[in-house]
Design a protein around this motif. Structure first.
Motif, short mmCIF file in Angstrom:
data_model
loop_
_atom_site.label_atom_id
_atom_site.label_comp_id
_atom_site.label_asym_id
_atom_site.label_seq_id
_atom_site.Cartn_x
_atom_site.Cartn_y
_atom_site.Cartn_z
N SER A 20 0.82 -1.26 0.11
CA SER A 20 0.26 -0.04 0.06
C SER A 20 0.89 1.22 0.05
N GLY A 21 0.32 2.26 -0.71
CA GLY A 21 1.07 3.65 -0.90
C GLY A 21 2.05 3.81 -1.77
N LYS A 44 -3.48 2.35 -2.24
CA LYS A 44 -3.29 3.39 -1.26
C LYS A 44 -4.09 3.33 -0.15
N SER A 45 -3.50 3.68 1.10
CA SER A 45 -4.69 3.68 2.14
C SER A 45 -5.64 4.92 1.93
N LEU A 72 -0.42 10.09 4.37
CA LEU A 72 -1.74 9.54 4.01
C LEU A 72 -2.51 10.37 3.10
N ASN A 125 -5.12 -0.70 7.70
CA ASN A 125 -3.90 0.09 8.31
C ASN A 125 -4.10 0.52 9.48
N LYS A 164 -2.85 -4.65 9.05
CA LYS A 164 -1.27 -4.55 8.93
C LYS A 164 -0.65 -4.19 10.14
N ILE A 190 5.56 -5.77 7.69
CA ILE A 190 5.10 -4.79 8.56
C ILE A 190 4.97 -3.37 7.70
N SER A 215 11.61 2.64 5.14
CA SER A 215 11.29 1.31 4.32
C SER A 215 12.48 1.11 3.51
N GLY A 216 12.32 -0.04 2.98
CA GLY A 216 13.43 -0.59 2.09
C GLY A 216 14.59 -1.57 2.68
N GLY A 243 11.42 -4.32 2.56
CA GLY A 243 12.64 -4.61 2.50
C GLY A 243 12.94 -5.66 1.40
N GLY A 264 7.10 -2.50 -1.94
CA GLY A 264 6.77 -1.21 -1.88
C GLY A 264 8.12 -0.35 -2.52
N SER A 265 9.18 -0.18 -1.89
CA SER A 265 10.07 0.94 -1.89
C SER A 265 10.89 0.14 -3.02
C1 LIG Z 1 5.88 6.65 0.10
C2 LIG Z 1 5.29 5.57 0.83
C3 LIG Z 1 3.94 5.49 1.29
C4 LIG Z 1 3.51 4.65 1.97
N1 LIG Z 1 2.09 4.63 2.08
C5 LIG Z 1 1.27 3.70 2.85
C6 LIG Z 1 0.08 3.75 2.87
O1 LIG Z 1 -0.81 4.24 2.44
N2 LIG Z 1 -0.61 2.83 3.60
C7 LIG Z 1 -0.06 1.72 4.30
O2 LIG Z 1 -0.57 0.77 4.83
N3 LIG Z 1 1.53 1.52 4.19
C8 LIG Z 1 2.10 2.61 3.41
N4 LIG Z 1 3.51 2.54 3.40
C9 LIG Z 1 4.05 1.30 3.83
C10 LIG Z 1 4.44 0.24 2.86
O3 LIG Z 1 2.97 -0.32 2.49
C11 LIG Z 1 5.23 -0.94 3.54
O4 LIG Z 1 4.58 -1.68 4.40
C12 LIG Z 1 6.66 -0.68 3.74
O5 LIG Z 1 7.27 0.58 3.05
C13 LIG Z 1 7.62 -1.65 3.82
O6 LIG Z 1 7.72 -2.18 2.58
P1 LIG Z 1 9.03 -2.01 1.52
O7 LIG Z 1 10.26 -1.89 2.44
O8 LIG Z 1 8.83 -2.78 0.50
O9 LIG Z 1 8.95 -0.51 1.11
C14 LIG Z 1 4.10 3.37 2.34
C15 LIG Z 1 5.47 3.42 2.09
C16 LIG Z 1 6.05 4.37 1.36
C17 LIG Z 1 7.47 4.21 1.03
#
Ligand SMILES: Cc1cc2nc3c(=O)[nH]c(=O)nc-3n(C[C@H](O)[C@H](O)[C@H](O)COP(=O)(O)O)c2cc1C
Length: 303
Positions: A20-21, A44-45, A72, A125, A164, A190, A215-216, A243, A264-265
């Motif tokens: 999400s996001g 996206k939430s 958000l 979320n 989540k 997470i 994140s990442g 990650g 995500g990232s």
């Molecule tokens: C720019 C950005 C926006 C995000 N927006 C949301 C969101 O709207 N709702 C949500 O549950 N998580 C959101 N996240 C969290 C991601 O869904 C994810 O849980 C987190 O980034 C870890 O995953 P990754 O390391 O693959 O990015 C967002 C993350 C990023 C980087």
């Protein structure tokens, strides 16, 4: 074929899920994600009325990943229902709506409004580090508030309910057990990890919001441990997120106990076709290690 899997009865062509996001906002951006190989898409939430995000700077990258406090931003439930309709008219990929709220009642109301939407699951979320609940911290910080939000949505959900979680708690197993008992169909783990970066020249935090969510790659070991611990505590499936950059990362996450993986990232670093790339890489690992199905690796790290 080797990558086909299932999550709460939903068939996925492969275990990669857009987190999400990241791009999951409009029908056209979600269509692009599906074309680029995602097994499922999390939107996206959204909340009821929509929300403007935080002022800039909202995100910064560093060697280990990204720090964001986007805040958000979203257009609310009404416009999102239109996007869902348009997406489903042109694409059959599984679609998960994501909701956040300031109160248990708002969570229930949002779930009600999604009742007739053509979605395959709802993710709640309850864990964004940039959004407080009515008590001043995310719902997922306490088993009681996490269970209340879950139960309120469960009552009105017409599709599987994913919850989540934040890693930022002393004992994630007790939160996982509480949401499972309250009716969660799966757990997403997470969300981002709270963090901060400082600018030496301005002598202040870099993000306008001061702190944000990490994140990442930096959070992969945290996510792996959370998923590993949750797998030992509950029977419902886990969407392992945090990650995941490569197919190797995805297999590690599944060995820790994830049924599917959130990405995500990595979309920023490896581009929109990261889903195809991760799938190809997973396939190579599975072939080399002698697996005939990706389902065989789930939970293998638990001896
Ligand atoms: C720019 C950005 C926006 C995000 N927006 C949301 C969101 O709207 N709702 C949500 O549950 N998580 C959101 N996240 C969290 C991601 O869904 C994810 O849980 C987190 O980034 C870890 O995953 P990754 O390391 O693959 O990015 C967002 C993350 C990023 C980087």
């Amino acid at each position: 074929m080797r990558l086909q899997t299932e999550l709460c009865g939903i068939k996925l062509s492969n275990p990669t899920v857009l987190a999400s996001g990241i791009m999951g906002i409009t029908a056209s951006s979600m269509g692009l994600i599906a074309e680029n190989g995602a097994g499922a898409i999390t939107m996206k939430s959204i909340n009821t009325e929509g929300k403007t995000g935080h002022p800039n700077p909202i995100a910064i990258t560093f060697d280990g990943g990204m720090l964001n406090a986007v805040g958000l931003p979203n257009k609310g439930i009404k416009e999102t229902l239109e996007e869902i309709k348009e997406f489903k008219e042109q694409c059959s990929a599984p679609l998960f709506a994501s909701i956040f709220a300031q109160s248990v009642d708002e969570f229930a109301e949002l779930t009600k409004q999604l009742y007739k939407a053509q979605i395959d699951a709802i993710e709640i979320n309850i864990s964004c580090p940039n959004c407080d609940d009515e008590f001043g911290k995310p719902f997922s910080c306490s088993p009681i508030t996490a269970a209340k939000a879950t139960a309120a949505c469960k009552e009105y959900a017409a599709v599987p309910l994913f919850v989540k979680l934040t890693p930022n708690v002393p004992n994630i197993q007790e939160i996982a057990k509480a949401v499972e008992a309250a009716g969660a169909s799966a757990i997403t783990a997470i969300n981002t990890v709270p963090g901060m970066m400082i600018d030496i020249h301005t002598r202040s935090p870099i993000l306008f919001n001061k702190s944000g969510g990490l994140s990442g790659p930096a959070i992969k070991p945290i996510a792996l441990k959370c998923v590993y611990d949750i797998y030992e505590a509950v029977k419902i499936p886990i969407i392992g997120t945090g990650g995941i950059m490569t197919g190797q990362d995805a297999i590690e996450m599944m060995m820790a106990g994830a049924t599917v993986v959130g990405i995500g990232s990595a979309v920023y670093w490896r581009d929109i076709d990261v889903f195809k790339k991760v799938c190809r890489e997973m396939d190579v690992v599975l072939e080399k290690e002698g697996f005939t199905s990706v389902k065989e690796v789930v939970g293998l790290a638990h001896k």
